[in-house]
Enzyme design. Structure first.
Site, PDB file in Angstrom:
ATOM      1  N   GLY A 307       0.828  -1.198   0.000  1.00 20.86           N
ATOM      2  CA  GLY A 307       0.000   0.000   0.000  1.00 20.86           C
ATOM      3  C   GLY A 307       0.861   1.245   0.000  1.00 20.86           C
ATOM      4  O   GLY A 307       1.970   1.249  -0.548  1.00 20.86           O
ATOM      5  N   GLU A 308       0.353   2.324   0.590  1.00 19.69           N
ATOM      6  CA  GLU A 308       1.053   3.613   0.685  1.00 19.69           C
ATOM      7  C   GLU A 308       1.228   4.301  -0.670  1.00 19.69           C
ATOM      8  O   GLU A 308       1.818   5.374  -0.745  1.00 19.69           O
ATOM      9  CB  GLU A 308       2.444   3.468   1.341  1.00 19.69           C
ATOM     10  CG  GLU A 308       2.438   2.874   2.731  1.00 19.69           C
ATOM     11  CD  GLU A 308       3.846   2.720   3.303  1.00 19.69           C
ATOM     12  OE1 GLU A 308       4.819   3.211   2.678  1.00 19.69           O
ATOM     13  OE2 GLU A 308       3.987   2.105   4.373  1.00 19.69           O
ATOM     14  N   GLY A 309       0.781   3.690  -1.761  1.00 15.58           N
ATOM     15  CA  GLY A 309       1.051   4.242  -3.085  1.00 15.58           C
ATOM     16  C   GLY A 309       2.400   3.823  -3.626  1.00 15.58           C
ATOM     17  O   GLY A 309       2.876   4.387  -4.622  1.00 15.58           O
TER      18      GLY A 309
END
Length: 341
Positions: A307-309
Site C-alpha cells: 500500500g502507501e502508493g
C-alpha cells in the site's frame, strides 16, 4: 475520443527508430499520455503521490487485523519523518508526496506538514451500524476533490493515490464483494500478513458484516455502500479519482485498496478508466480479480502488498520513459534509417 489525435500519436510512435510494437507497454502508455493531455508531445509535470490515512472501527476489535489500530497514526508520523517505503521511493524518483489525515483516530499537531482533512476520528464498527453517515461520505468525497484541485492549480498533471489504515483491506474486500458480486472468500486476503486461522476469522467477520448490511443485494448506490462499510480514506480517494479525471490528469492506480476506491469512482463516472494507468498487480488475492474485471493490464508484478502508493511511485519512472521516447527518440526519416519495406 479524438480519433484524429489517436491516429497521429500512433503514427508518431510507429515511425520511431524501432520495429513496430518493440517498446511494448511503453507505447501504450505514451499513447494514453498524449490522449489524456490532448497533445502529440505529452509531459509529466510535478508528479505527486497522495496518501490518504484513516481508521476503521472494526479494527479496534482486532477481528480482521494483525496490527493494532494505533499503527495508522504511527505510520502517518513515520511518513512525516521520511521513514516509510513511500518516502524512499518518492525521494529516489523525484516525486512529491502529500499525506492526508482523512480520519485517523488521533489528534495530530495542526503544525505538522500534512493535509488536515479529518472528517471524524475513524469510522464506526460496521458489524453493528453504518460506518459513516451520508453527510460524512459526501464531505469526504468533496475533500478528496478539493485536494486534487489544489495540486492541479500548483502545476501537477500526473498523480497517484495511496492509503494507510489498519483494517482497510477489509473495507476494500467488502466493496469488491458488493460491486463485483463475488463471495468474500474470493475477495478477502491476508492484508498485513494474517495466518490461516486469522484469515478465516477475517472472512467470517466480513461475512457477518455483509449479512448485516445485505451487501449481496444490488439495490443501493455506492454512496450508500460507503456509508455502510467505509472507510474515510477510500471515500476521499474516490473523490480524488473523480477530480483527477475531470482535470484530465494521468492517474497511476496503486494496489487493492486504491483499486477498490477506483471501483467506487467508476460507478459514478464510467469514463475514468481512460485516464488510468495501472501501476502493479498486488499480491493481495482480490486485486488480480479486480484487474481482470476492469480488463486492464498492470505495468509491474513484483509481489508487493504494502500500500502507501508504493506501486504507483515505482511506476512513475516508466511513465517518464514512455513520454521521453515519444518526444526525444528519432523517427526513421529524421535519423536517415531505412524503415520496414
Amino acid at each position: 475520443m479524438n480519433k484524429y489525435l489517436q491516429n497521429e500519436l500512433q503514427h508518431k510512435i510507429d515511425h520511431k527508430t524501432k520495429p513496430l510494437g518493440a517498446l511494448g507497454m511503453l507505447e501504450a502508455i505514451a499513447l494514453k499520455a498524449g490522449m489524456v493531455q490532448n497533445t502529440l508531445s505529452p509531459k509529466i509535470n510535478h508528479p505527486t503521490i497522495v496518501v490518504f490515512a484513516a481508521d476503521h472501527g472494526i479494527a479496534a476489535a482486532g477481528l480482521v487485523n494483525q496490527y493494532p489500530q494505533a499503527v495508522t497514526a504511527q505510520m502517518v508520523l513515520n511518513f512525516i519523518k521520511g521513514g516509510a517505503a513511500i518516502n524512499v521511493f518518492c525521494m529516489q524518483n523525484d516525486i512529491a508526496l502529500t499525506v492526508v489525515d482523512a480520519g485517523v483516530n488521533f489528534l495530530f499537531d495542526p503544525a505538522l506538514p500534512i493535509v488536515h482533512a479529518k472528517i471524524k476520528m475513524g469510522t464506526a464498527n460496521y458489524l453493528y451500524e453504518n460506518a459513516l453517515s451520508t453527510a460524512e461520505v459526501n464531505l469526504a468525497i468533496e475533500k478528496g476533490k478539493n485536494i486534487v484541485t489544489n495540486l492541479t492549480d500548483a502545476g501537477c498533471n500526473t498523480i497517484g493515490f495511496g492509503e494507510m489504515g489498519i483494517g482497510n483491506t477489509s473495507s476494500a474486500a467488502l466493496i469488491m464483494h458488493h460491486l463485483m458480486q463475488l463471495p468474500l472468500t474470493a475477495c478477502a486476503g491476508r492484508g498485513t500478513g494474517l495466518n490461516d486461522k486469522q484469515l478465516q476469522q477475517k472472512i467470517d467477520t466480513l461475512q457477518a458484516a455483509s449479512d448485516f448490511h445485505q451487501l449481496q443485494k444490488e439495490t443501493f448506490s455506492v454512496y450508500e455502500l460507503l456509508s455502510k462499510i467505509g472507510g474515510l480514506e477510500i471515500a476521499m480517494m474516490a473523490g480524488a479519482f473523480m477530480e483527477a479525471a475531470k482535470q484530465k490528469m494521468l492517474i497511476l492506480v496503486d494496489g487493492f485498496i486504491a483499486t477498490a476506491a477506483l471501483l467506487i469512482a467508476r460507478a459514478i463516472g464510467p469514463d475514468i478508466l481512460s485516464f488510468c494507468v495501472f501501476a502493479h498487480a498486488s499480491d493481495e488475492q482480490g486485486h488480480r480479480k479486480m484487474l481482470q474485471h476492469l480488463n486492464v493490464q498492470p505495468l509491474l508484478q513484483l509481489g508487493m502488498r504494502l500500500g502507501e502508493g508504493t506501486g504507483a511511485a515505482l511506476a512513475i519512472p516508466l511513465i517518464r520513459s514512455a513520454v521521453a521516447f515519444i518526444n526525444e527518440m528519432a523517427s526513421f526519416e529524421a535519423a536517415g534509417v531505412s524503415g520496414k519495406e
